[in-house]
Motif scaffolding. Structure first.
Motif, short mmCIF file in Angstrom:
data_model
loop_
_atom_site.label_atom_id
_atom_site.label_comp_id
_atom_site.label_asym_id
_atom_site.label_seq_id
_atom_site.Cartn_x
_atom_site.Cartn_y
_atom_site.Cartn_z
N GLN A 7 0.82 -1.21 0.00
CA GLN A 7 0.00 0.00 0.00
C GLN A 7 0.86 1.26 0.00
O GLN A 7 0.55 2.23 -0.67
CB GLN A 7 -0.90 -0.01 1.23
CG GLN A 7 -1.86 1.15 1.26
CD GLN A 7 -2.82 1.05 2.42
OE1 GLN A 7 -2.93 0.00 3.05
NE2 GLN A 7 -3.51 2.13 2.70
N ARG A 38 -11.90 16.39 -1.68
CA ARG A 38 -10.97 15.27 -1.52
C ARG A 38 -9.84 15.38 -2.53
O ARG A 38 -10.04 15.86 -3.65
CB ARG A 38 -11.74 13.97 -1.78
CG ARG A 38 -11.30 12.83 -0.99
CD ARG A 38 -12.27 11.70 -1.01
NE ARG A 38 -12.78 11.29 -2.28
CZ ARG A 38 -13.16 10.04 -2.54
NH1 ARG A 38 -13.00 9.13 -1.62
NH2 ARG A 38 -13.69 9.73 -3.68
N GLU A 46 -5.82 10.37 -2.34
CA GLU A 46 -6.61 9.69 -1.31
C GLU A 46 -7.75 8.89 -1.92
O GLU A 46 -8.01 7.74 -1.55
CB GLU A 46 -7.16 10.76 -0.36
CG GLU A 46 -7.89 10.21 0.83
CD GLU A 46 -8.67 11.30 1.53
OE1 GLU A 46 -8.26 12.47 1.42
OE2 GLU A 46 -9.69 10.99 2.16
N ASN A 48 -8.08 4.81 -1.59
CA ASN A 48 -9.27 4.20 -0.99
C ASN A 48 -9.92 3.21 -1.93
O ASN A 48 -10.32 2.12 -1.53
CB ASN A 48 -10.29 5.29 -0.63
CG ASN A 48 -9.89 6.04 0.61
OD1 ASN A 48 -8.95 5.64 1.28
ND2 ASN A 48 -10.57 7.12 0.89
N TYR A 49 -10.00 3.59 -3.20
CA TYR A 49 -10.63 2.72 -4.19
C TYR A 49 -9.91 1.40 -4.30
O TYR A 49 -10.51 0.33 -4.23
CB TYR A 49 -10.65 3.46 -5.52
CG TYR A 49 -11.14 2.63 -6.68
CD1 TYR A 49 -10.28 2.23 -7.68
CD2 TYR A 49 -12.46 2.24 -6.75
CE1 TYR A 49 -10.72 1.47 -8.74
CE2 TYR A 49 -12.91 1.47 -7.80
CZ TYR A 49 -12.04 1.10 -8.79
OH TYR A 49 -12.48 0.33 -9.83
N GLU A 91 -10.06 -0.73 -1.08
CA GLU A 91 -11.38 -1.35 -0.92
C GLU A 91 -11.49 -2.56 -1.82
O GLU A 91 -12.03 -3.60 -1.44
CB GLU A 91 -12.44 -0.32 -1.31
CG GLU A 91 -13.68 -0.36 -0.48
CD GLU A 91 -14.65 0.70 -0.93
OE1 GLU A 91 -14.46 1.85 -0.49
OE2 GLU A 91 -15.54 0.38 -1.72
#
Lengths: 344, 364
Positions: free
Chosen positions: B122, B247, B251, B255-256, B259
């Motif tokens: 990540q 946003r 970020e 997040n996408y 997830e």
């Protein structure tokens, strides 16, 4: 002479029954497919019902759902009949109603074909609904403080970005409505007073479009305001500028989207109709082959199967004669009653 | 023995049937893992333009490889099952069993490694996106430079789709020149002022591209002169929230992707569980069938186990075997060298040297 006669022995009859049973299961799935397509179309219409002024006609998706359910039912029933046809004891209980069932199937197939036709024709009323709905939508774009219309701006913006379109027919449609709310206009400024004074209704009209009309493929940053004024922007000619905003109108874009969907659904319904006709013919063969056994006691004897007992012309004249007889029968009964009434 | 269980003929048959079904389920799971890898790779490719390096591609690559390998492995397991109850056909699989167990265990280990890798990478993904987005914003204006002419469209579509603006927030756009020089009138005072106001001679403005606009805003989008409250009616720069997306795109993208990888976590874990149960069931089947065959009676009751000796003893055995193999490999070249030196008269020596090796193996 019967129409399309085929000779059957036991093995062939069994094979026929099995094949038709298989086809009936495919037809049940086809019925489920029609039902789900109707459901999908209904959901798509609901998603954009705001843009059509909540006025859109749900006739077609409801019809598809209804026909899908009936198709499933009929085909499941037909499959059961085929399954039982291999067993003479079980088949006896179905025999009396088989003819009626087959006539009902034929009528239903005709209705399915009509449904497919409706799919192709519904485009025309949809066109008018869309044009009307979009025109109103653009008028209510600025009303973000009016309850019931406060989401129109967002809906229109998202729609223009998704379908890559601007305005009703053309981006110039935005020049004819006031799309800036009065809350954000400085009425003490000279420019605002000029614009409001320049038209009968006192609307703030300008030669600008909302940001959602902007085309990302344009090489220059988007020009939204003073679009017809060449001197307001460097190296800009509004006659030749093509990539700045979307050229397509939204009613055109939405119509081709829904039109494509309806054409596909219509084509699929035509295919389902052909499958239904095939299984009906198959069931007719099963029925006729089981009712013409050479030796009724011996299940292994030979038999014949056909689509129509007599030729098309003879069957037609038979039907007409039957209808006339029914009509005469009721007339005689009436005459009899009339004769009986005065005499009693 | 580890996990000893008694199997009579009926239980063996049931085990074989159950394992056959389980291995076909595992084949489907392998296909699922492969499709998952393909899907992840496609998603990463779609945004490859805003990523600087492709380290994160290791995750979908491993998933695809493991998916394909597990389809093949589990298909072989189902064939073994089918042959296991047939005495004539089972022995030919004996040779492959050890190799099969090794490959299947390796696949499980790789799947666990993939799950851990997706979390570990990540940080790399974030770095890669930071650099990629920074470049994208810098080259936004270069719509006439070959190789960069699609950056504008890419960034615009990205900002609209992910509802984000700039790298960290919308102020990133104030620091770069995002209007191409072709559309700047260098004779006008405003342009000359702005260009002179900074060291690099760039045309900087407190404005953002249209793709930062938030459709949920009640007022038409304000793109230019964002920090100037007097330039717009009824506007306060500090309190305005809905005008632009708040946003940052980095970020939003992180997040996408996180997830996406998190939602596939449970799926991958269940695939690991299924694969492990296939391995254990096949081991039980193998040992119980071999036990029955050793007793010369296919109907007899036999024992099935996971390991013949305890874990520790098996480990010692394996270690000794490996060492012996290494020793044999070492001695054999020596023997070959000796044979070359004295060709013919030294056969007795070779025989003498080989026998100590032969006698040592049974004792170990």
């Amino acid at each position: 002479m019967a129409l399309m006669v085929v000779k059957f022995d036991l093995k062939k009859r069994v094979k026929l029954a099995q094949t038709v049973w298989f086809m009936y299961w495919f037809a049940v799935m086809a019925g489920v497919l029609v039902f789900s397509m109707g459901l999908f179309f209904k959901i798509e219409l609901r998603k954009r019902s705001e843009l059509m002024d909540n006025n859109e006609s749900h006739f077609l998706p409801n019809l598809l759902i209804f026909m899908g359910l009936i198709t499933c039912g009929i085909n499941a029933f037909g499959g059961k009949i085929c399954y039982d046809s291999l067993d003479p004891t079980k088949f006896v209980k179905w025999k009396p109603m088989l003819k009626t069932f087959l006539v009902f199937c034929m009528v239903f197939n005709a209705l399915l074909l009509l449904t497919a036709l409706v799919c192709f024709l519904m485009r025309i009323p949809l066109q008018f609904t869309l044009a009307e709905g979009l025109r109103n939508g653009m008028r209510y774009y600025k009303d973000t403080d009016t309850p019931g219309r406060c989401y129109m701006k967002r809906t229109l913006d998202l729609m223009q970005m998704e379908f890559r379109c601007c305005g009703n027919e053309h981006y110039r449609d935005w020049f004819e409505v006031q799309w800036v709310s009065n809350r954000y206009l400085d009425f003490s400024a000279k420019e605002v007073k000029d614009r409001i004074g320049s038209n009968v209704d006192g609307q703030y009209l300008m030669d600008g479009v909302p940001f959602s009309c902007c085309n990302p493929s344009s090489p220059r940053p988007c020009i939204q305001y003073q679009m017809t004024n060449n001197t307001a922007h460097y190296s800009y000619d509004h006659y030749t500028e093509e990539l700045n905003v979307w050229k397509r109108g939204c009613s055109d874009a939405l119509l081709s989207y829904y039109g494509g969907m309806m054409n596909t659904i219509g084509a699929l319904v035509v295919l389902v109709t052909m499958l239904e006709v095939a299984v009906t013919v198959g069931l007719q063969y099963v029925d006729s082959s089981l009712s013409t056994l050479a030796n009724p006691e011996d299940p292994e004897s030979e038999s014949e199967g056909w689509i129509l007992e007599k030729t098309v012309k003879e069957t037609f004249t038979d039907i007409i004669a039957k209808m006339k007889a029914m009509g005469k029968g009721s007339k005689v009964e009436e005459g009899g009653e009339a004769a009986a009434a005065p005499s009693s | 023995m580890l996990l000893k269980l008694k199997f009579n003929q009926q239980r063996r048959v049931r085990l074989a049937q159950g394992l056959w079904l389980l291995s076909w389920t595992a084949v489907m799971c392998g296909a699922f893992v492969f499709c998952l890898g393909v899907y992840l790779k496609m998603e990463l490719f779609r945004r490859a333009e805003v990523m600087d390096d492709s380290d994160i591609h290791a995750v979908p690559n491993i998933l695809m490889m493991v998916g394909l390998a597990s389809i093949g492995t589990n298909w072989i397991a189902s064939r073994i099952c089918q042959d296991s109850l047939d005495e004539s056909r089972f022995p030919r699989w004996r040779v492959f069993m050890l190799a099969w167990f090794a490959v299947a265990t390796l696949l499980c280990v790789l799947l666990v490694a993939v799950v851990m890798l997706s979390y570990a990478l990540q940080g790399r993904l974030e770095e890669s996106l930071k650099v990629g987005l920074r470049n994208g914003i810098r080259f936004y204006k270069d719509t006439d430079v070959p190789g960069r002419c699609f950056q504008k469209e890419t960034i615009d579509r990205l900002q609209m789709e992910f509802r984000c603006c700039g790298n960290n927030n919308f102020k990133d756009w104030f620091e770069v020149q995002w209007v191409s020089n072709r559309y700047l009138d260098f004779t006008s005072k405003d342009v000359k002022d702005r260009v002179r106001s900074n060291v690099d001679g760039r045309y900087l403005l407190d404005g953002v591209p249209f793709s930062c606009c938030n459709p949920a805003s009640p007022r038409p989008c304000l793109q230019n002169q964002l920090t100037d409250n007097s330039a717009h009616f009824n506007y306060d720069y500090q309190t305005e929230e809905l005008n632009l997306y708040s946003r940052g795109c980095r970020e939003a993208l992180i997040n996408y992707y996180m997830e996406l990888m998190n939602s596939t976590g449970p799926g991958v874990l269940s695939v690991i569980l299924i694969q492990m149960s296939v391995i254990m069931s096949l081991r039980f089947l193998q040992t119980s069938v071999e036990g029955a065959m050793a007793l010369e009676d296919p109907e007899a009751e036999s024992e099935g186990f996971l390991l013949e000796k305890g874990v520790k003893e098996t480990f010692e055995d394996v270690k000794v075997k490996v060492l012996t193999m290494l020793k044999a490999a070492q001695i054999n070249p020596e023997a070959a060298a000796a044979a070359e030196e004295s060709c013919g008269g030294a056969d007795a020596e070779n025989g003498g040297e080989k026998t100590p090796v032969k006698t040592s193996t049974p004792a170990s």
